[in-house]
Design a protein around this motif. Sequence first.
Motif, PDB file in Angstrom:
ATOM      1  N   THR A  26      46.305  45.239  38.411  1.00  0.00           N
ATOM      2  CA  THR A  26      45.090  44.576  38.858  1.00  0.00           C
ATOM      3  C   THR A  26      45.125  43.102  38.467  1.00  0.00           C
ATOM      4  O   THR A  26      45.477  42.763  37.347  1.00  0.00           O
ATOM      5  CB  THR A  26      43.857  45.259  38.235  1.00  0.00           C
ATOM      6  OG1 THR A  26      43.860  46.633  38.622  1.00  0.00           O
ATOM      7  CG2 THR A  26      42.571  44.609  38.704  1.00  0.00           C
ATOM      8  N   VAL A  27      44.768  42.235  39.416  1.00  0.00           N
ATOM      9  CA  VAL A  27      44.726  40.796  39.167  1.00  0.00           C
ATOM     10  C   VAL A  27      43.270  40.363  39.088  1.00  0.00           C
ATOM     11  O   VAL A  27      42.487  40.650  39.991  1.00  0.00           O
ATOM     12  CB  VAL A  27      45.451  40.012  40.288  1.00  0.00           C
ATOM     13  CG1 VAL A  27      45.338  38.515  40.053  1.00  0.00           C
ATOM     14  CG2 VAL A  27      46.900  40.435  40.376  1.00  0.00           C
ATOM     15  N   ASN A  28      42.918  39.681  37.989  1.00  0.00           N
ATOM     16  CA  ASN A  28      41.558  39.205  37.792  1.00  0.00           C
ATOM     17  C   ASN A  28      41.474  37.704  37.981  1.00  0.00           C
ATOM     18  O   ASN A  28      42.458  36.988  37.795  1.00  0.00           O
ATOM     19  CB  ASN A  28      41.073  39.565  36.382  1.00  0.00           C
ATOM     20  CG  ASN A  28      40.980  41.050  36.183  1.00  0.00           C
ATOM     21  OD1 ASN A  28      40.595  41.782  37.084  1.00  0.00           O
ATOM     22  ND2 ASN A  28      41.339  41.516  35.010  1.00  0.00           N
ATOM     23  N   CYS A  29      40.292  37.225  38.312  1.00  0.00           N
ATOM     24  CA  CYS A  29      40.043  35.802  38.478  1.00  0.00           C
ATOM     25  C   CYS A  29      40.236  35.103  37.135  1.00  0.00           C
ATOM     26  O   CYS A  29      39.764  35.588  36.101  1.00  0.00           O
ATOM     27  CB  CYS A  29      38.629  35.572  38.998  1.00  0.00           C
ATOM     28  SG  CYS A  29      38.180  33.840  39.170  1.00  0.00           S
ATOM     29  N   ALA A  30      40.913  33.963  37.145  1.00  0.00           N
ATOM     30  CA  ALA A  30      41.167  33.209  35.917  1.00  0.00           C
ATOM     31  C   ALA A  30      39.900  32.550  35.383  1.00  0.00           C
ATOM     32  O   ALA A  30      39.824  32.227  34.196  1.00  0.00           O
ATOM     33  CB  ALA A  30      42.228  32.148  36.167  1.00  0.00           C
ATOM     34  N   VAL A  31      38.879  32.362  36.223  1.00  0.00           N
ATOM     35  CA  VAL A  31      37.654  31.687  35.800  1.00  0.00           C
ATOM     36  C   VAL A  31      36.596  32.674  35.311  1.00  0.00           C
ATOM     37  O   VAL A  31      36.106  32.570  34.189  1.00  0.00           O
ATOM     38  CB  VAL A  31      37.088  30.817  36.953  1.00  0.00           C
ATOM     39  CG1 VAL A  31      35.761  30.199  36.574  1.00  0.00           C
ATOM     40  CG2 VAL A  31      38.084  29.741  37.336  1.00  0.00           C
ATOM     41  N   CYS A  32      36.251  33.653  36.150  1.00  0.00           N
ATOM     42  CA  CYS A  32      35.132  34.540  35.795  1.00  0.00           C
ATOM     43  C   CYS A  32      35.567  35.960  35.416  1.00  0.00           C
ATOM     44  O   CYS A  32      34.768  36.729  34.904  1.00  0.00           O
ATOM     45  CB  CYS A  32      34.124  34.599  36.934  1.00  0.00           C
ATOM     46  SG  CYS A  32      34.712  35.441  38.412  1.00  0.00           S
ATOM     47  N   GLY A  33      36.820  36.342  35.695  1.00  0.00           N
ATOM     48  CA  GLY A  33      37.313  37.649  35.294  1.00  0.00           C
ATOM     49  C   GLY A  33      37.076  38.781  36.274  1.00  0.00           C
ATOM     50  O   GLY A  33      37.448  39.915  36.001  1.00  0.00           O
ATOM     51  N   SER A  34      36.468  38.512  37.427  1.00  0.00           N
ATOM     52  CA  SER A  34      36.246  39.589  38.395  1.00  0.00           C
ATOM     53  C   SER A  34      37.568  39.954  39.080  1.00  0.00           C
ATOM     54  O   SER A  34      38.511  39.171  39.103  1.00  0.00           O
ATOM     55  CB  SER A  34      35.203  39.175  39.433  1.00  0.00           C
ATOM     56  OG  SER A  34      35.676  38.118  40.217  1.00  0.00           O
ATOM     57  N   THR A  35      37.636  41.135  39.650  1.00  0.00           N
ATOM     58  CA  THR A  35      38.862  41.631  40.265  1.00  0.00           C
ATOM     59  C   THR A  35      39.120  40.928  41.592  1.00  0.00           C
ATOM     60  O   THR A  35      38.249  40.866  42.452  1.00  0.00           O
ATOM     61  CB  THR A  35      38.752  43.149  40.508  1.00  0.00           C
ATOM     62  OG1 THR A  35      38.515  43.793  39.262  1.00  0.00           O
ATOM     63  CG2 THR A  35      40.020  43.702  41.120  1.00  0.00           C
TER      64      THR A  35
END
Length: 57
Positions: A26-35
Amino acid sequence: MTGSFKSVECADCGNEQTVFGKVATTVNCAVCGSTLARPTGGHSEFEGEVTGTVEAR
């Protein structure tokens, strides 16, 4: 190369991030952490909007 890279825009914060088209984890957003992307056994399932394909140099 058998896969390609995609530019994916986060649905929550609007951050644009480059992600491989066939992710293994799973890759998460680098800014907010959402998927942003999750593996499906083949091509990835993208949660955000795919804004384009990154060209090979």
